[in-house]
Write a protein that holds these residues in place. Sequence first.
Motif, short mmCIF file in Angstrom:
data_model
loop_
_atom_site.label_atom_id
_atom_site.label_comp_id
_atom_site.label_asym_id
_atom_site.label_seq_id
_atom_site.Cartn_x
_atom_site.Cartn_y
_atom_site.Cartn_z
N ASP A 147 0.78 -1.12 0.09
CA ASP A 147 0.18 0.05 -0.05
C ASP A 147 0.52 1.25 -0.08
O ASP A 147 1.66 1.12 0.63
N GLY A 148 0.90 2.18 -0.65
CA GLY A 148 1.21 3.03 -1.07
C GLY A 148 2.10 3.06 -1.79
O GLY A 148 3.52 3.99 -1.61
N TYR A 149 3.26 2.35 -2.14
CA TYR A 149 4.17 1.87 -3.19
C TYR A 149 4.17 1.49 -4.39
O TYR A 149 3.18 0.97 -4.74
N GLU A 150 5.42 1.86 -4.80
CA GLU A 150 5.16 1.79 -6.66
C GLU A 150 5.40 -0.19 -6.82
O GLU A 150 6.37 -0.45 -5.83
N ALA A 151 4.98 -0.44 -7.72
CA ALA A 151 5.18 -1.99 -7.80
C ALA A 151 5.19 -2.57 -8.60
O ALA A 151 4.60 -2.38 -9.81
N ALA A 152 6.68 -3.54 -9.60
CA ALA A 152 6.68 -4.63 -10.83
C ALA A 152 5.94 -5.92 -10.52
O ALA A 152 6.23 -6.15 -9.33
#
Length: 231
Positions: free
Chosen positions: A115-120
């Motif tokens: 939650d609240g992060y960038e992710a691949a």
Amino acid sequence: MKKLKTGLFLYPGMTMLDAYGPLQFLAFVRGLETFTFAESSAPLPCDAGIQLMPDYSFEDCPDIDILLVPGAGNPLEQMQNSRVLEHLRHVGENAQYITSVCSGALILAEAGLLDGYEAATHWAYRETLEKLADVTVVNKRVSVDRNRITGGGVTAGIDFALSLTAELFGPEEAQLLQLMFEYHPKPPFNSGSPETASAEAVKIARHEIASIAPDLMQYAEERSIARTLTA
């Protein structure tokens, strides 16, 4: 120098290369102590049809500084396993880095760790990941957002391992590791992403993946609707 303990979560049906690709590299990083753990210490089957032997169970697993969660063609069973999610949250509270490869990001998202992060994630699971959590899904081989490091699909785990090594110990250490393993990929075809593969190949791949995890897609849709209603 005290080594950082890197724990790779294993589970039934997982994609072996998601975990063991990075593990092969990270095991040779001088500042890391790598091991695997699972819900129990019993052998478990991976998607390649062979048995994997975890080093530890949840009960006797050492403290973890770097948590790595690999993916699977259908990780829904782990996403709905309250014991797994609780344990990952507990590990995440104290870990210096929380990481994943491929659809392992979906498990992290369901545990509330993205939650609240960038992710691949794997290209075929990007829309699914967006529906599960407040996460910015990016089309990257490796995403580094503060202490969240996430890799794309399967073979991106090797790039992930090098990126993690560089983040922890500097680019020189990562470059030496890459050289030692002669990681100099030159694939015979330029079809490793939906942007470069033929339209027909992408269509077939989407159909194959959807047939592996139809319940996952439905679950993500229901989660998306629930999140919208409670927003």
